[in-house]
Design a protein around this motif. Structure first.
Motif, short mmCIF file in Angstrom:
data_model
loop_
_atom_site.label_atom_id
_atom_site.label_comp_id
_atom_site.label_asym_id
_atom_site.label_seq_id
_atom_site.Cartn_x
_atom_site.Cartn_y
_atom_site.Cartn_z
N ILE A 26 0.83 -1.03 0.02
CA ILE A 26 0.27 -0.23 -0.05
C ILE A 26 1.01 1.19 -0.16
O ILE A 26 0.03 2.34 -0.73
N LYS A 27 1.58 0.82 0.68
CA LYS A 27 2.51 2.46 0.91
C LYS A 27 4.29 2.09 0.98
O LYS A 27 5.08 0.67 1.61
N PRO A 28 5.16 2.62 0.56
CA PRO A 28 6.47 2.19 -0.25
C PRO A 28 7.39 2.80 1.60
O PRO A 28 6.77 3.72 2.33
N ALA A 29 8.46 2.14 1.14
CA ALA A 29 8.93 2.46 2.88
C ALA A 29 9.50 3.72 2.99
O ALA A 29 10.09 4.44 1.43
N GLY A 30 9.79 4.33 3.96
CA GLY A 30 9.59 5.44 4.03
C GLY A 30 9.36 6.18 5.26
O GLY A 30 9.48 5.26 6.46
N LYS A 31 8.56 7.66 6.34
CA LYS A 31 8.82 7.96 7.29
C LYS A 31 7.35 7.54 7.50
O LYS A 31 6.31 8.86 6.91
N ILE A 32 5.74 8.18 8.71
CA ILE A 32 5.12 8.41 9.59
C ILE A 32 5.06 9.26 10.25
O ILE A 32 5.61 9.24 11.60
N GLY A 33 4.19 10.55 9.87
CA GLY A 33 5.00 11.68 10.66
C GLY A 33 3.88 10.94 11.98
O GLY A 33 2.80 10.27 12.29
N SER A 34 4.33 12.12 13.03
CA SER A 34 3.09 12.40 14.90
C SER A 34 1.87 12.29 14.20
O SER A 34 1.51 13.40 13.43
N GLY A 35 0.71 12.02 15.37
CA GLY A 35 -0.42 12.69 15.40
C GLY A 35 -0.81 11.29 14.32
O GLY A 35 -0.83 10.29 14.55
N THR A 36 -1.86 11.65 13.66
CA THR A 36 -2.82 10.58 13.43
C THR A 36 -2.76 10.74 11.20
O THR A 36 -2.53 12.11 10.98
N THR A 37 -1.90 9.71 11.20
CA THR A 37 -1.81 9.63 9.86
C THR A 37 -3.40 8.34 8.78
O THR A 37 -3.20 7.22 9.56
N GLU A 38 -3.85 8.83 7.98
CA GLU A 38 -4.58 8.18 7.28
C GLU A 38 -4.18 7.44 6.36
O GLU A 38 -3.56 8.48 5.10
N ILE A 39 -4.09 6.35 6.06
CA ILE A 39 -3.79 6.08 4.67
C ILE A 39 -4.34 5.06 4.09
O ILE A 39 -5.21 3.87 4.10
N PRO A 40 -5.18 5.36 2.27
CA PRO A 40 -6.07 4.87 1.64
C PRO A 40 -5.80 3.88 0.87
O PRO A 40 -5.19 3.93 0.69
N PHE A 41 -6.45 3.30 0.78
CA PHE A 41 -6.08 1.58 0.08
C PHE A 41 -8.00 1.08 -0.50
O PHE A 41 -8.97 1.45 -0.30
N SER A 42 -7.86 0.94 -2.14
CA SER A 42 -8.30 0.09 -2.96
C SER A 42 -7.83 -1.33 -3.12
O SER A 42 -6.58 -1.30 -3.80
N LEU A 43 -8.24 -1.79 -3.70
CA LEU A 43 -7.87 -3.85 -3.66
C LEU A 43 -8.99 -4.58 -4.60
O LEU A 43 -10.19 -4.34 -4.11
N TYR A 44 -9.11 -5.91 -5.02
CA TYR A 44 -9.96 -6.77 -5.39
C TYR A 44 -9.38 -7.78 -5.19
O TYR A 44 -8.20 -8.55 -5.12
N LEU A 45 -10.58 -8.69 -4.62
CA LEU A 45 -10.27 -10.42 -4.37
C LEU A 45 -10.10 -10.97 -5.59
O LEU A 45 -9.21 -12.04 -5.50
N LYS A 46 -10.88 -10.43 -6.13
CA LYS A 46 -10.99 -11.38 -7.77
C LYS A 46 -11.02 -10.87 -8.60
O LYS A 46 -11.81 -9.73 -9.25
N ARG A 47 -9.85 -10.54 -9.57
CA ARG A 47 -10.03 -9.57 -10.96
C ARG A 47 -10.46 -10.90 -12.71
O ARG A 47 -10.61 -12.05 -12.71
N THR A 48 -11.71 -10.30 -13.35
CA THR A 48 -11.92 -10.48 -14.13
C THR A 48 -11.27 -11.77 -14.55
O THR A 48 -9.83 -11.60 -15.87
N GLY A 49 -11.82 -13.27 -15.15
CA GLY A 49 -10.60 -13.93 -15.29
C GLY A 49 -9.56 -14.85 -14.64
O GLY A 49 -9.27 -15.60 -15.34
N GLU A 50 -9.24 -14.06 -13.94
CA GLU A 50 -8.17 -14.74 -13.71
C GLU A 50 -8.93 -15.89 -12.47
O GLU A 50 -9.91 -16.36 -11.92
#
Length: 346
Positions: free
Chosen positions: A76-100
């Motif tokens: 979801i997020k490459p290596a780096g830093k997460i700042g102090s306080g509250t951080t929200e990291i959005p995500f969206s993924l598919y369990l199954k794609r067409t033809g998979e």
């Protein structure tokens, strides 16, 4: 430091072809370095053989190897830093794609006694060898894909039954056996999970006053263990149809809603199966019944008109063409019919 997984839907219900989206909420008093934020989606059928119909050896080696459904990793997020306080990291993924292609069929979420079909989403913040990774897991519910659902209403398959004092295979109260008892009715045995079990029953005659009429919903879980099949029947819920001595020749409605997480579409897979039954129990007002206020609804008592289960070769087949293989007037001890549940496109 804390981390929370929050899905976009409050009911956490998703279909395999729909995006599974949400956000990872991280609360940290200070900034931290990490080697990536990852999500893992895991789905499996967990099988466990307990007591009851299982033998001593089967109970000792009770845990059966889980059947994998899916196992996917997402960065979801490459290596780096997460700042102090509250951080929200959005995500969206598919369990199954067409033809998979998938490891296994996507079975719907189910929590039973011996069989559990579960889908878990795990978020990890990888922090390297010197620091412990931060992890959190949440469960989400999977329902059948729209492509696999029926487009219209399911035509109900009805079982027509009658119960008399002569259809019982266990001892009854002498006054009930001599005075007579007769009940007739019908009930649906194939329905959508979003619909109710419906039908009606009529008490035509009873020499002994009736105490109550109850309908028990049972699940039948079967697991293939070596060369034998271990089957366990357990009670899901009880619905009272009538309380007290009901009027004779009055049609009483049957309407039972299904608990979603404790039921699922009928599954007939190779290593396991999940089926359902209903049990109709009539209790009478008797001095004997007062001495045993609590009892197993599946255990015959002299003051109870109870079930005598059909042998497997006598069950009604509701899947396939939905044809009832027995005549409607077949004498049955009590309604103990198999149920077929299916998902329905709404």
């Amino acid at each position: 430091m804390s981390m929370e997984l929050k899905l976009s839907r409050s009911n956490r219900v998703y279909r395999p072809s729909e995006p599974l989206d949400g956000k990872i909420i991280v609360n940290s008093p200070s900034s931290i370095s990490h080697y990536g934020v990852r999500l893992t989606v895991n789905g499996s059928v967990n099988l466990q053989v307990r007591g009851g119909s299982a033998g001593v050896i089967e109970s000792f080696y009770g845990v059966v190897k889980p059947i994998p459904i899916l196992n996917k990793n997402f960065e979801i997020k490459p290596a780096g830093k997460i700042g102090s306080g509250t951080t929200e990291i959005p995500f969206s993924l598919y369990l199954k794609r067409t033809g998979e292609e998938n490891l296994e069929k996507f079975y719907e979420t189910f929590h039973g006694t011996d069989i559990s079909i579960q889908y878990l989403l795990t978020a990890d913040i990888v922090r390297g060898y010197l620091h412990k990774s931060i992890s959190t897991t949440t469960e989400f519910i999977v329902e059948s894909d729209k492509a696999d659902l029926l487009d219209g209403p399911i035509s109900p398959e009805m079982v027509i039954f009658y119960i008399t004092q002569d259809t019982q295979r266990h001892p009854l109260l002498p006054e009930l056996k001599s005075g007579g008892f007769r009940m007739t009715g019908r009930m649906s045995t194939q329905c959508s999970l979003s619909d109710a079990i419906t039908g009606e029953l009529t008490v035509e005659a009873s020499a002994v006053p009736i105490c109550s009429i109850d309908l028990h919903l049972l699940r039948v879980e079967s697991i293939l263990l070596g060369e034998r099949i271990v089957t366990e029947t357990s009670l899901i819920q009880t619905t009272q149809i009538a309380d007290g001595d009901v009027c004779r020749n009055l049609a009483l409605p049957i309407y039972v809603m299904l608990p979603r997480l404790l039921t699922c579409p009928t599954v007939l897979a190779g290593p396991f199966s999940v089926e359902f039954k209903v049990l109709l129990v009539i209790s009478f007002q008797s001095e004997l019944s007062k001495l045993h206020s609590k009892s197993d609804p599946r255990t015959p008592r002299v003051w109870v008109v109870n079930a005598q289960e059909f042998g497997k070769d006598e069950w009604i087949t509701f899947l396939g063409d939905g044809t009832d293989t027995r005549p409607n007037s077949l004498p049955i001890s009590l309604l103990c019919a198999s149920l077929a549940f299916a998902s329905l496109l709404t």
